[in-house]
Design a protein around this motif. Structure first.
Motif, PDB file in Angstrom:
ATOM      1  N   ARG A  78       2.979   1.369  -5.470  1.00  0.00           N
ATOM      2  CA  ARG A  78       1.619   0.968  -5.834  1.00  0.00           C
ATOM      3  C   ARG A  78       1.766   0.145  -7.102  1.00  0.00           C
ATOM      4  NH1 ARG A  78      -2.106   5.842  -4.330  1.00  0.00           N
ATOM      5  NH2 ARG A  78      -0.565   7.187  -3.407  1.00  0.00           N
ATOM      6  N   ARG A 138      -0.829  -1.623  -2.677  1.00  0.00           N
ATOM      7  CA  ARG A 138       0.131  -0.672  -2.096  1.00  0.00           C
ATOM      8  C   ARG A 138       1.023  -1.419  -1.110  1.00  0.00           C
ATOM      9  NH1 ARG A 138      -2.091   4.860   0.128  1.00  0.00           N
ATOM     10  NH2 ARG A 138      -3.141   3.509   1.617  1.00  0.00           N
ATOM     11  N   TRP A 152       2.051   5.251   5.530  1.00  0.00           N
ATOM     12  CA  TRP A 152       2.286   5.808   4.188  1.00  0.00           C
ATOM     13  C   TRP A 152       2.530   7.322   4.263  1.00  0.00           C
ATOM     14  CZ3 TRP A 152       2.329   3.230  -0.579  1.00  0.00           C
ATOM     15  CH2 TRP A 152       2.278   4.024  -1.722  1.00  0.00           C
ATOM     16  N   THR A 192      -4.394  -4.618  -1.634  1.00  0.00           N
ATOM     17  CA  THR A 192      -4.820  -3.502  -2.481  1.00  0.00           C
ATOM     18  C   THR A 192      -3.810  -3.172  -3.566  1.00  0.00           C
ATOM     19  OG1 THR A 192      -3.760  -1.816  -1.124  1.00  0.00           O
ATOM     20  CG2 THR A 192      -6.017  -2.464  -0.519  1.00  0.00           C
TER      21      THR A 192
END
Length: 124
Positions: free
Chosen positions: A107, A75, A33, A73
């Protein structure tokens, strides 16, 4: 006689691009990321990675020892694979190192994880 290995086929977009959907643990995911990690080490036991493929990483928190199940999550990262390294420099058979060119990050709620919509990633 050995059975031929069964490969997980990547998704194919309407434009003919191959997309591998992969789980990625939080520490490695965060490094990609932030663009600190521009490679991925993966088993080729069930997949065939090719130059020009895309990988779609979903950040995955694994199950813990007290019984909490693993979960995504929300993401995700899409990266193009400009190079694939296999069977060289002492690498064991059955593994590949993929170079990564991040093209999108997103996200979203975990309910939307199956969507294939991504916003372009602005240059750092």
């Amino acid at each position: 006689m050995t059975e031929p290995r069964k490969l997980i086929e990547p998704l194919v977009t309407p434009q003919g691009e191959r997309v591998h959907v992969l789980k990625c643990h939080p520490d490695a995911f965060d490094a990609v990321w932030r663009r600190a990690k521009l490679f991925e080490w993966r088993s080729t036991a069930d997949r065939e990675f090719r130059i020009g493929d895309f990988v779609r990483f979903g950040e995955w928190t694994p199950a813990d020892q007290v019984g909490t199940p693993g979960r995504f999550t929300g993401r995700e990262i899409i990266a193009r694979v400009p190079y694939v390294l296999t069977r060289r420099f002492g690498m064991p058979d059955g593994f590949a190192v993929l170079s990564l060119d991040v093209v999108a990050k997103t996200r979203h709620s975990t309910a939307a994880l199956s969507a294939l919509t991504f916003e372009p990633d602005p240059e750092p």
